[in-house]
Write a protein that holds these residues in place. Structure first.
Motif, PDB file in Angstrom:
ATOM      1  N   VAL A 157      37.057  43.883  40.472  1.00  0.00           N
ATOM      2  CA  VAL A 157      37.221  42.702  40.199  1.00  0.00           C
ATOM      3  C   VAL A 157      38.448  42.243  40.637  1.00  0.00           C
ATOM      4  O   VAL A 157      38.620  40.857  41.247  1.00  0.00           O
ATOM      5  CB  VAL A 157      36.893  42.325  38.839  1.00  0.00           C
ATOM      6  CG1 VAL A 157      37.349  40.917  38.298  1.00  0.00           C
ATOM      7  CG2 VAL A 157      35.300  42.595  38.213  1.00  0.00           C
ATOM      8  N   MET A 158      39.575  42.883  40.260  1.00  0.00           N
ATOM      9  CA  MET A 158      40.857  42.357  40.814  1.00  0.00           C
ATOM     10  C   MET A 158      41.351  42.409  42.160  1.00  0.00           C
ATOM     11  O   MET A 158      41.790  41.445  42.716  1.00  0.00           O
ATOM     12  CB  MET A 158      41.884  43.572  39.965  1.00  0.00           C
ATOM     13  CG  MET A 158      41.918  43.280  38.461  1.00  0.00           C
ATOM     14  SD  MET A 158      43.228  43.981  37.839  1.00  0.00           S
ATOM     15  CE  MET A 158      42.886  45.766  38.038  1.00  0.00           C
ATOM     16  N   ASN A 159      40.637  43.500  42.717  1.00  0.00           N
ATOM     17  CA  ASN A 159      40.798  43.149  44.290  1.00  0.00           C
ATOM     18  C   ASN A 159      39.906  42.185  45.092  1.00  0.00           C
ATOM     19  O   ASN A 159      40.337  41.474  46.019  1.00  0.00           O
ATOM     20  CB  ASN A 159      40.297  44.649  45.134  1.00  0.00           C
ATOM     21  CG  ASN A 159      41.109  45.703  44.966  1.00  0.00           C
ATOM     22  OD1 ASN A 159      42.219  45.697  45.590  1.00  0.00           O
ATOM     23  ND2 ASN A 159      40.929  47.023  44.375  1.00  0.00           N
ATOM     24  N   GLU A 160      38.952  41.714  44.448  1.00  0.00           N
ATOM     25  CA  GLU A 160      38.050  40.602  44.937  1.00  0.00           C
ATOM     26  C   GLU A 160      39.014  39.435  44.580  1.00  0.00           C
ATOM     27  O   GLU A 160      38.891  38.253  45.545  1.00  0.00           O
ATOM     28  CB  GLU A 160      36.825  40.473  44.026  1.00  0.00           C
ATOM     29  CG  GLU A 160      35.660  39.658  44.818  1.00  0.00           C
ATOM     30  CD  GLU A 160      35.369  40.357  46.412  1.00  0.00           C
ATOM     31  OE1 GLU A 160      35.452  39.146  47.233  1.00  0.00           O
ATOM     32  OE2 GLU A 160      35.084  41.329  46.695  1.00  0.00           O
ATOM     33  N   ASP A 195      42.863  32.951  38.005  1.00  0.00           N
ATOM     34  CA  ASP A 195      43.231  33.196  36.525  1.00  0.00           C
ATOM     35  C   ASP A 195      42.751  32.466  35.643  1.00  0.00           C
ATOM     36  O   ASP A 195      42.220  32.779  34.595  1.00  0.00           O
ATOM     37  CB  ASP A 195      44.571  33.736  36.395  1.00  0.00           C
ATOM     38  CG  ASP A 195      45.047  34.878  36.972  1.00  0.00           C
ATOM     39  OD1 ASP A 195      44.281  35.722  37.504  1.00  0.00           O
ATOM     40  OD2 ASP A 195      46.510  35.294  37.341  1.00  0.00           O
ATOM     41  N   ARG A 196      42.918  30.983  35.532  1.00  0.00           N
ATOM     42  CA  ARG A 196      42.305  30.036  34.650  1.00  0.00           C
ATOM     43  C   ARG A 196      40.778  30.306  34.533  1.00  0.00           C
ATOM     44  O   ARG A 196      40.412  30.264  33.560  1.00  0.00           O
ATOM     45  CB  ARG A 196      42.816  28.906  35.031  1.00  0.00           C
ATOM     46  CG  ARG A 196      42.569  27.825  34.053  1.00  0.00           C
ATOM     47  CD  ARG A 196      42.968  26.207  34.522  1.00  0.00           C
ATOM     48  NE  ARG A 196      42.605  25.071  33.556  1.00  0.00           N
ATOM     49  CZ  ARG A 196      42.669  24.235  33.786  1.00  0.00           C
ATOM     50  NH1 ARG A 196      43.183  23.440  34.989  1.00  0.00           N
ATOM     51  NH2 ARG A 196      42.374  23.017  32.666  1.00  0.00           N
ATOM     52  N   LEU A 247      28.903  38.616  25.901  1.00  0.00           N
ATOM     53  CA  LEU A 247      27.752  39.461  26.529  1.00  0.00           C
ATOM     54  C   LEU A 247      28.338  40.460  27.467  1.00  0.00           C
ATOM     55  O   LEU A 247      29.215  40.103  28.335  1.00  0.00           O
ATOM     56  CB  LEU A 247      26.772  38.623  27.251  1.00  0.00           C
ATOM     57  CG  LEU A 247      26.253  37.433  26.412  1.00  0.00           C
ATOM     58  CD1 LEU A 247      25.597  36.256  27.211  1.00  0.00           C
ATOM     59  CD2 LEU A 247      24.896  38.316  25.692  1.00  0.00           C
ATOM     60  N   GLY A 248      27.924  41.780  27.278  1.00  0.00           N
ATOM     61  CA  GLY A 248      28.613  42.829  28.291  1.00  0.00           C
ATOM     62  C   GLY A 248      27.799  42.393  29.608  1.00  0.00           C
ATOM     63  O   GLY A 248      27.150  41.759  29.708  1.00  0.00           O
ATOM     64  N   GLY A 254      36.055  31.089  31.958  1.00  0.00           N
ATOM     65  CA  GLY A 254      34.783  31.252  32.743  1.00  0.00           C
ATOM     66  C   GLY A 254      33.827  32.501  32.518  1.00  0.00           C
ATOM     67  O   GLY A 254      32.940  32.751  32.282  1.00  0.00           O
ATOM     68  N   PHE A 255      34.942  33.541  32.884  1.00  0.00           N
ATOM     69  CA  PHE A 255      34.655  35.034  32.954  1.00  0.00           C
ATOM     70  C   PHE A 255      34.799  35.880  31.768  1.00  0.00           C
ATOM     71  O   PHE A 255      33.916  36.319  31.205  1.00  0.00           O
ATOM     72  CB  PHE A 255      35.299  35.503  34.134  1.00  0.00           C
ATOM     73  CG  PHE A 255      34.946  36.861  34.563  1.00  0.00           C
ATOM     74  CD1 PHE A 255      33.950  36.980  35.731  1.00  0.00           C
ATOM     75  CD2 PHE A 255      35.372  37.973  34.096  1.00  0.00           C
ATOM     76  CE1 PHE A 255      33.487  37.991  35.920  1.00  0.00           C
ATOM     77  CE2 PHE A 255      34.998  39.134  34.692  1.00  0.00           C
ATOM     78  CZ  PHE A 255      33.882  39.232  35.792  1.00  0.00           C
ATOM     79  N   GLY A 256      36.228  35.791  31.459  1.00  0.00           N
ATOM     80  CA  GLY A 256      36.501  36.582  30.170  1.00  0.00           C
ATOM     81  C   GLY A 256      35.618  35.954  28.902  1.00  0.00           C
ATOM     82  O   GLY A 256      35.244  37.072  28.003  1.00  0.00           O
TER      83      GLY A 256
END
Length: 344
Positions: free
Chosen positions: A202-205, A221-222, A235-236, A227-229
């Motif tokens: 995820v970080m590389n993407e 990052d926002r 939910l996993g 929206g992601f974290g």
């Protein structure tokens, strides 16, 4: 000076683990193996001060009463290389630098200092337990326990046994971690464990998106925080596949593979689930099975959990918080502004 748990390595990780154990009401000894000569006393004092600082942070966060701080600190002992500190310990966490030769020497020393039934848990994030097992005479008592930084605060610990690790050692280690408030997750001896492997992708993407001009770092990052974290805190990743439908992921992955490259292609297991009719919640089966008649209750609970996370992070808006006139004015501006007109 003997404690039931010993941490070998007095650096940042060792200090964090010691703070977590003491907070969990376990007496712990931290052993610094390095020969620091005349600087030994000063370094040990610094390590103690760092552990105290971690625990004082818990006081400021309201997780520990200030009146209980001295009792917690009394459970922590920081010493130099003393064989006496190892006598009688039941579990040793190895937390020395991520250098293979240092790991080899440390594990050999630990094994020579402890009893035959003492479990040894390396906290390495770089080496598999199958590699480290070559450095001990009794690999059945060795496993990896990968703590996430900051170790005193983060609840997850990835526990990775080797092929020869005794099940009783895994169970006892997980029981201790649970008892001090951590959440152990057992995984195979595989590069990157679970979290670091996912993080790397995820970080590389995210870095690629900055490079490609998709969005700036602050915007990405926002988007991740809101929206992601927030969603994956409830939910996993695999549960989310079932929630949204395996077919959604399957088709989106094939589209992205065509646009962005093979790395976005669907995983073989996703393709297998599609073929088997295990699309997730709509089929009652996917990575998880849902008992008939329970889907509505399950979804309602997950939505409530999600709302709680959003509320805790200040992202859940209440009706009375939204200014009526501001929304009306913004909607009105949309209807009066010609398409393509400048906002300046």
């Amino acid at each position: 000076m003997t404690a039931p748990v010993v941490v070998v390595g007095a650096g940042r990780m060792g200090q964090g683990i010691a703070a977590a154990l003491a907070f969990g009401k376990v007496e712990v000894t931290v052993v610094d193996l390095r020969d620091r000569g005349a600087g030994t006393a000063a370094y040990l004092a610094t390590a103690r001060a760092e552990i105290r600082s971690s625990l004082e942070r818990k006081v400021r966060l309201g997780l520990l009463a200030g009146s209980d701080l001295p009792e917690v600190l009394d459970r922590v002992h920081v010493v130099s290389r003393e064989p006496a500190a190892m006598a009688g310990t039941r579990l040793v966490f190895e937390a020395v630098p991520e250098v293979l030769d240092i790991k080899r020497a440390t594990l050999s020393w630990i094994e020579s200092m402890v009893g035959a039934d003492t479990a040894i848990a390396s906290t390495t994030s770089s080496f598999l337990v199958s590699r480290l097992a070559e450095f001990v005479a009794r690999p059945e008592r060795l496993l990896n326990a990968h703590w996430l930084n900051p170790a005193d605060l983060m609840p997850l610990v990835e526990v990775s046994p080797g092929a020869g690790t005794a099940p009783s050692v895994v169970e006892a280690t997980c029981d201790l971690l649970s008892a001090v408030g951590k959440t152990p997750v057992v995984c195979a001896a595989s590069p990157g464990y679970i979290v670091p492997r996912l993080q790397a992708l995820v970080m590389n993407e995210a870095a690629r998106m900055v490079e490609e001009g998709v969005a700036g770092a602050a915007e990405i990052d926002r988007a991740v925080r809101i929206g992601f974290g927030s969603r994956f805190a409830v939910l996993g990743l695999l549960e989310f596949i079932d929630w949204g439908g395996c077919d959604t992921l399957f088709h989106a992955s094939n589209y992205l593979r065509g646009e962005l490259g093979e790395r976005f292609g669907p995983a073989p297991l996703v393709e297998q689930h599609m073929a088997a009719g295990r699309r997730g919640n709509t089929d009652g089966a996917g990575f998880y099975d849902i008992e008939p008649g329970t889907l509505d209750d399950y979804r309602a609970q997950r939505i409530a959990d999600f709302a709680q996370v959003l509320d805790a992070t200040g992202q859940l808006h209440r009706y009375d918080d939204l200014p009526r006139e501001a929304g009306r004015a913004a909607a009105g501006a949309l209807s009066t502004r010609p398409a393509g007109a400048s906002q300046n």
